[in-house]
Design a protein around this motif. Sequence first.
Motif, PDB file in Angstrom:
ATOM      1  N   ASN A 219       0.873  -1.175   0.000  1.00  0.00           N
ATOM      2  CA  ASN A 219       0.000   0.000   0.000  1.00  0.00           C
ATOM      3  C   ASN A 219       0.906   1.220   0.000  1.00  0.00           C
ATOM      4  OD1 ASN A 219       0.850  -0.084   2.705  1.00  0.00           O
ATOM      5  ND2 ASN A 219      -1.154  -0.740   3.456  1.00  0.00           N
ATOM      6  N   ASP A 220       1.341   1.660   1.158  1.00  0.00           N
ATOM      7  CA  ASP A 220       2.304   2.770   1.165  1.00  0.00           C
ATOM      8  C   ASP A 220       3.420   2.563   2.186  1.00  0.00           C
ATOM      9  OD1 ASP A 220       0.810   3.083   3.431  1.00  0.00           O
ATOM     10  OD2 ASP A 220       0.254   5.174   3.079  1.00  0.00           O
ATOM     11  N   GLU A 221       3.476   1.356   2.792  1.00  0.00           N
ATOM     12  CA  GLU A 221       4.530   1.059   3.765  1.00  0.00           C
ATOM     13  C   GLU A 221       5.081  -0.334   3.495  1.00  0.00           C
ATOM     14  OE1 GLU A 221       3.366   3.480   7.785  1.00  0.00           O
ATOM     15  OE2 GLU A 221       2.099   1.754   7.265  1.00  0.00           O
ATOM     16  N   ILE A 222       6.406  -0.474   3.616  1.00  0.00           N
ATOM     17  CA  ILE A 222       7.039  -1.758   3.377  1.00  0.00           C
ATOM     18  C   ILE A 222       8.167  -1.965   4.387  1.00  0.00           C
ATOM     19  CG2 ILE A 222       8.593  -0.768   1.630  1.00  0.00           C
ATOM     20  CD1 ILE A 222       8.523  -3.491   0.203  1.00  0.00           C
ATOM     21  N   VAL A 223       8.251  -3.179   4.907  1.00  0.00           N
ATOM     22  CA  VAL A 223       9.336  -3.589   5.796  1.00  0.00           C
ATOM     23  C   VAL A 223      10.050  -4.759   5.119  1.00  0.00           C
ATOM     24  CG1 VAL A 223       9.990  -4.476   8.069  1.00  0.00           C
ATOM     25  CG2 VAL A 223       8.033  -2.894   7.842  1.00  0.00           C
ATOM     26  N   VAL A 224      11.356  -4.653   4.959  1.00  0.00           N
ATOM     27  CA  VAL A 224      12.146  -5.722   4.340  1.00  0.00           C
ATOM     28  C   VAL A 224      13.068  -6.303   5.409  1.00  0.00           C
ATOM     29  CG1 VAL A 224      13.766  -6.335   2.512  1.00  0.00           C
ATOM     30  CG2 VAL A 224      12.057  -4.535   2.114  1.00  0.00           C
ATOM     31  N   VAL A 225      12.945  -7.612   5.652  1.00  0.00           N
ATOM     32  CA  VAL A 225      13.753  -8.283   6.668  1.00  0.00           C
ATOM     33  C   VAL A 225      14.639  -9.301   5.961  1.00  0.00           C
ATOM     34  CG1 VAL A 225      13.753  -9.561   8.831  1.00  0.00           C
ATOM     35  CG2 VAL A 225      11.854  -8.006   8.301  1.00  0.00           C
ATOM     36  N   GLU A 226      15.958  -9.055   5.999  1.00  0.00           N
ATOM     37  CA  GLU A 226      16.910  -9.896   5.290  1.00  0.00           C
ATOM     38  C   GLU A 226      17.940 -10.471   6.256  1.00  0.00           C
ATOM     39  OE1 GLU A 226      17.497  -7.996   1.020  1.00  0.00           O
ATOM     40  OE2 GLU A 226      17.726  -6.466   2.571  1.00  0.00           O
ATOM     41  N   PRO A 227      18.496 -11.653   5.957  1.00  0.00           N
ATOM     42  CA  PRO A 227      19.476 -12.250   6.861  1.00  0.00           C
ATOM     43  C   PRO A 227      20.898 -11.757   6.627  1.00  0.00           C
ATOM     44  CG  PRO A 227      18.986 -13.779   5.103  1.00  0.00           C
ATOM     45  CD  PRO A 227      18.104 -12.578   4.882  1.00  0.00           C
ATOM     46  N   TYR A 228      21.075 -10.760   5.782  1.00  0.00           N
ATOM     47  CA  TYR A 228      22.382 -10.154   5.525  1.00  0.00           C
ATOM     48  C   TYR A 228      22.288  -8.654   5.785  1.00  0.00           C
ATOM     49  CZ  TYR A 228      19.682 -10.485   1.226  1.00  0.00           C
ATOM     50  OH  TYR A 228      18.647 -10.478   0.324  1.00  0.00           O
ATOM     51  N   LEU A 229      23.345  -7.931   5.541  1.00  0.00           N
ATOM     52  CA  LEU A 229      23.515  -6.557   5.987  1.00  0.00           C
ATOM     53  C   LEU A 229      22.266  -5.696   5.797  1.00  0.00           C
ATOM     54  CD1 LEU A 229      25.740  -4.717   7.179  1.00  0.00           C
ATOM     55  CD2 LEU A 229      26.279  -4.031   4.831  1.00  0.00           C
ATOM     56  N   ALA A 230      21.831  -5.060   6.869  1.00  0.00           N
ATOM     57  CA  ALA A 230      20.631  -4.223   6.821  1.00  0.00           C
ATOM     58  C   ALA A 230      20.764  -3.156   5.740  1.00  0.00           C
ATOM     59  CB  ALA A 230      20.403  -3.562   8.181  1.00  0.00           C
ATOM     60  N   GLY A 231      19.730  -3.026   4.940  1.00  0.00           N
ATOM     61  CA  GLY A 231      19.718  -2.009   3.893  1.00  0.00           C
ATOM     62  C   GLY A 231      20.285  -2.474   2.568  1.00  0.00           C
ATOM     63  N   THR A 232      20.722  -3.729   2.478  1.00  0.00           N
ATOM     64  CA  THR A 232      21.301  -4.220   1.225  1.00  0.00           C
ATOM     65  C   THR A 232      20.341  -4.036   0.057  1.00  0.00           C
ATOM     66  OG1 THR A 232      22.744  -5.825   2.329  1.00  0.00           O
ATOM     67  CG2 THR A 232      22.174  -6.278   0.050  1.00  0.00           C
ATOM     68  N   SER A 233      19.065  -4.250   0.284  1.00  0.00           N
ATOM     69  CA  SER A 233      18.089  -4.167  -0.810  1.00  0.00           C
ATOM     70  C   SER A 233      17.406  -2.810  -0.915  1.00  0.00           C
ATOM     71  CB  SER A 233      17.022  -5.262  -0.641  1.00  0.00           C
ATOM     72  OG  SER A 233      17.584  -6.531  -0.852  1.00  0.00           O
ATOM     73  N   ALA A 234      17.884  -1.817  -0.190  1.00  0.00           N
ATOM     74  CA  ALA A 234      17.197  -0.525  -0.179  1.00  0.00           C
ATOM     75  C   ALA A 234      17.092   0.078  -1.577  1.00  0.00           C
ATOM     76  CB  ALA A 234      17.914   0.436   0.763  1.00  0.00           C
ATOM     77  N   GLY A 252      18.100  -6.061   9.161  1.00  0.00           N
ATOM     78  CA  GLY A 252      19.078  -7.115   8.915  1.00  0.00           C
ATOM     79  C   GLY A 252      20.225  -6.941   9.883  1.00  0.00           C
ATOM     80  N   PRO A 253      21.245  -7.766   9.798  1.00  0.00           N
ATOM     81  CA  PRO A 253      22.401  -7.585  10.672  1.00  0.00           C
ATOM     82  C   PRO A 253      23.028  -6.205  10.472  1.00  0.00           C
ATOM     83  CG  PRO A 253      22.495  -9.709   9.572  1.00  0.00           C
ATOM     84  CD  PRO A 253      21.379  -8.951   8.929  1.00  0.00           C
ATOM     85  N   GLY A 254      23.495  -5.615  11.551  1.00  0.00           N
ATOM     86  CA  GLY A 254      24.170  -4.330  11.451  1.00  0.00           C
ATOM     87  C   GLY A 254      25.619  -4.509  11.048  1.00  0.00           C
ATOM     88  N   ARG A 269      19.650 -12.174  18.238  1.00  0.00           N
ATOM     89  CA  ARG A 269      19.066 -11.341  19.293  1.00  0.00           C
ATOM     90  C   ARG A 269      19.806 -10.010  19.400  1.00  0.00           C
ATOM     91  NH1 ARG A 269      18.606 -15.125  22.421  1.00  0.00           N
ATOM     92  NH2 ARG A 269      20.623 -15.001  23.490  1.00  0.00           N
ATOM     93  N   ALA A 270      21.146 -10.053  19.303  1.00  0.00           N
ATOM     94  CA  ALA A 270      21.936  -8.822  19.409  1.00  0.00           C
ATOM     95  C   ALA A 270      21.628  -7.857  18.268  1.00  0.00           C
ATOM     96  CB  ALA A 270      23.425  -9.168  19.420  1.00  0.00           C
ATOM     97  N   HIS A 271      21.312  -8.389  17.099  1.00  0.00           N
ATOM     98  CA  HIS A 271      20.993  -7.549  15.938  1.00  0.00           C
ATOM     99  C   HIS A 271      19.506  -7.202  15.859  1.00  0.00           C
ATOM    100  CE1 HIS A 271      24.911  -7.515  13.947  1.00  0.00           C
ATOM    101  NE2 HIS A 271      25.033  -8.795  14.212  1.00  0.00           N
ATOM    102  N   GLY A 272      18.735  -7.643  16.838  1.00  0.00           N
ATOM    103  CA  GLY A 272      17.300  -7.365  16.820  1.00  0.00           C
ATOM    104  C   GLY A 272      16.551  -8.167  15.787  1.00  0.00           C
ATOM    105  N   LEU A 273      17.059  -9.359  15.434  1.00  0.00           N
ATOM    106  CA  LEU A 273      16.435 -10.174  14.402  1.00  0.00           C
ATOM    107  C   LEU A 273      15.739 -11.407  14.956  1.00  0.00           C
ATOM    108  CD1 LEU A 273      19.215  -9.949  11.667  1.00  0.00           C
ATOM    109  CD2 LEU A 273      17.091  -8.641  11.826  1.00  0.00           C
TER     110      LEU A 273
END
Length: 288
Positions: A219-234, A252-254, A269-273
């Motif tokens: 719709n107008d909001e999207i959350v992408v959860v990946e098992p590799y570096l956060a923001g890779t698919s931005a 994703g992992p920081g 857990r440390a990465h909030g995943l």
Amino acid sequence: MRDTFVATTTDILEEDPRTALVIADISGDAFAPAMRRHPDRVFNVGIREQLMAGVGGGLALTGMRPFLHSYAPFLVDRAYEQIKLDFGHQDTGAVLVSIAASYDAAAEGYTHQSPGDVALLDTLDGWTVHVPGHRDEVPELLRAAARHDDRVYVRLSVQENRLAHAGGSVLKRDGGPLVVAVGPMLDPVLEAVDGLSVTVLYVNTPRPLDTGSLNALINDEIVVVEPYLAGTSAKVVSDALRGRPHRALHLGPGSAEVRRYGSWRDHARAHGLDPAGLRRSIVEFLGT
């Protein structure tokens, strides 16, 4: 997943004389029977991952379909220049199959971790990236990759979902924001969004990304959860949704190193995943 990869690749070597395997000691014992049976197509170059990539590139130039395998940081990070030149520059293909993923080998320390492998391959042209979420998804991905000559990366993990799913499956459809779960992040995501009005899309081939499904479900909001570096698919997501207003959260992992070794669950857990961490981030983003 690793055992499934060994079994499937051993079968492919038996069935298709065009295929070859190049390893750098990792999984050497597991592939010993294949090496004895096909000494002209299965090679262990020792702990020399750059050479592994070079040998694979040479095999590809002769018309072979090489499979290369090691831990993700050795296969991608360490051999990045050879991947860039011996496959990209030469316009040849191979199937790169990694194990250990971002922090699977947490107890081995940062030398055996690679949260940035997919981001590295994103700097190169023409790579298909598969991130299976269950061992039963692995055989068909490998067999499909053996049937063509493109550049393919298969990212295996010890973390997996309870069940296998087809890529592009919608596992929860409650309207509201779209949550994209890549590979083994599906089960944590489903637990995290329990009771929330969201739609969950499962992806196990993030490159090329299924932009049609994104546009059909968002719709107008999207959350992408990946098992590799956060923001890779931005950038990929932004390009896919160009022209339509949207808010995006990429999890994703920081990039900060977690220096307490522990297990992959401790690192998640440390990465909030873990489910609790994901729920906190998603709820805060959505304001629900």
